[in-house]
Design a protein around this motif. Structure first.
Motif, mmCIF file in Angstrom:
data_model
loop_
_atom_site.group_PDB
_atom_site.id
_atom_site.type_symbol
_atom_site.label_atom_id
_atom_site.label_comp_id
_atom_site.label_asym_id
_atom_site.label_seq_id
_atom_site.Cartn_x
_atom_site.Cartn_y
_atom_site.Cartn_z
ATOM 1 N N MET A 1 -11.281 0.409 2.802
ATOM 2 C CA MET A 1 -10.327 -0.668 2.546
ATOM 3 C C MET A 1 -10.778 -1.968 3.177
ATOM 4 O O MET A 1 -10.654 -3.044 2.577
ATOM 5 N N TYR B 1 -3.690 -3.124 7.074
ATOM 6 C CA TYR B 1 -4.334 -3.382 5.796
ATOM 7 C C TYR B 1 -3.363 -3.814 4.703
ATOM 8 O O TYR B 1 -3.802 -4.105 3.592
ATOM 9 N N TYR C 1 -6.512 -1.391 -6.373
ATOM 10 C CA TYR C 1 -7.336 -0.597 -5.463
ATOM 11 C C TYR C 1 -6.791 0.828 -5.370
ATOM 12 O O TYR C 1 -5.582 1.029 -5.198
ATOM 13 N N GLY D 1 -7.634 4.294 -3.165
ATOM 14 C CA GLY D 1 -8.391 4.927 -2.091
ATOM 15 C C GLY D 1 -8.199 6.436 -2.153
ATOM 16 O O GLY D 1 -7.085 6.932 -2.030
ATOM 17 N N LEU E 1 0.851 -1.188 0.000
ATOM 18 C CA LEU E 1 0.000 0.000 0.000
ATOM 19 C C LEU E 1 0.887 1.239 0.000
ATOM 20 O O LEU E 1 1.770 1.381 0.855
ATOM 21 N N ALA F 1 -2.188 -1.355 -4.074
ATOM 22 C CA ALA F 1 -3.138 -0.403 -3.500
ATOM 23 C C ALA F 1 -2.474 0.956 -3.350
ATOM 24 O O ALA F 1 -1.295 1.054 -2.986
#
Length: 298
Positions: free
Chosen positions: A291, A26, A74, A76, A7, A52
């Motif tokens: 998430m 996460y 992903y 965010g 991430l 991510a």
């Protein structure tokens, strides 16, 4: 709950350190950058092989950038997401490639409401400046127009009503809940003409004030823009600002850039009024909930 492999927060994401540390729950590996990337190549380099990514409103993530990051699954958004058209992420492309994009809403509105009430009261009463109506004045009886009655627009309407203002609004359609509170749905031109003060509470890149609208708005008016970008066409706004009027914006982006910052009728505090310590916690909670929901569904 499964985790992301890697991430990356490609820029400052407006979380306090304790909340930022929770990102480790996460992903197996977390990287957080403290400065805004200079351009597309730097953004792609920061993403690298991450699956991510987190970003705020200060950078864009385009189709070309995502195409160069094949491991991405992903995104965010640590900022408001109202529609694909107003987003700083190419959501349509992401969807076509199976990349999930999640944004948040309603995390910084409280600070914005406090900002507009503060600036309006100072202007009306003449605190540190000439009183707008020559003598100190209250919000009581003030004719207020709200353009865009989303969450922040609704909160401003409620605040103005609390202080005794006469509130009308314009939106894409009439809102039954607003009518129940006594807020009148009014065509845009009529609303601009009848209002002493107008609050524009629109999504990014939504422009509703053109030449004709400024003609209806007229002179000796107060205009607040609480959006992330101007709610107006630049040249008719420039002519209006040269008159007996004042515009209030919190950020340089809301003012339309550097051009108007030194204008005597522009009041720009040059800071996002919605970014408070409380808003950082609300933002972090919403980003992490997104998430968690995504990972739980995999």
């Amino acid at each position: 709950m499964d985790k992301f492999r890697k991430l990356v927060a490609i820029e400052p994401i407006n979380m306090v350190p304790d909340d930022e540390a929770r990102l480790a729950a996460y992903a197996d590996k977390v990287e957080v950058y403290r400065d805004i990337p200079s351009g597309a190549d730097e953004i792609v380099g920061r993403i690298g092989d991450a699956d991510a990514v987190l970003l705020s409103f200060t950078s864009r993530l385009t189709a070309d950038m995502m195409e160069r990051c094949p491991g991405l699954r992903y995104v965010g958004m640590c900022c408001s997401l109202y529609s694909p058209e107003s987003a700083n992420v190419d959501i349509r492309y992401a969807e076509s490639r199976g990349i999930c994009v999640k944004g948040i809403r309603d995390y910084g509105d409280e600070g914005v409401i406090e900002y507009v009430v503060s600036e309006l009261v100072r202007c009306l009463h003449g605190f540190g400046q000439k009183a707008w109506f020559d003598a100190p004045s209250e919000i009581t009886g003030l004719k207020v127009g709200i353009v865009g009655l989303g969450k922040s627009g609704g909160m401003i309407a409620d605040a103005m009503k609390f202080f005794g203002a006469d509130v009308a609004y314009f939106a894409r359609s009439a809102k039954p809940w607003a009518e129940e509170k006594g807020y009148r749905f009014t065509p845009l031109g009529d609303l601009l003409e009848r209002s002493d003060v107008v609050f524009c509470c629109l999504n990014r890149n939504t422009v509703l004030l053109h030449e004709a609208e400024f003609a209806r708005l007229g002179s000796h008016k107060l205009l607040f823009n609480t959006g992330l970008s101007p709610a107006w066409d630049e040249e008719p706004f420039a002519r209006w600002l040269d008159g007996d009027n004042i515009c209030f914006c919190d950020t340089v982006g809301a003012a339309g850039g550097e051009r108007f910052l030194d204008h005597p009728n522009m009041r720009c505090v040059r800071v996002s009024s919605g970014l408070t310590s409380q808003s950082y916690h609300r933002l972090a909670a919403k980003v992490m909930a997104n998430m968690a929901d995504y990972l739980a569904a995999q």
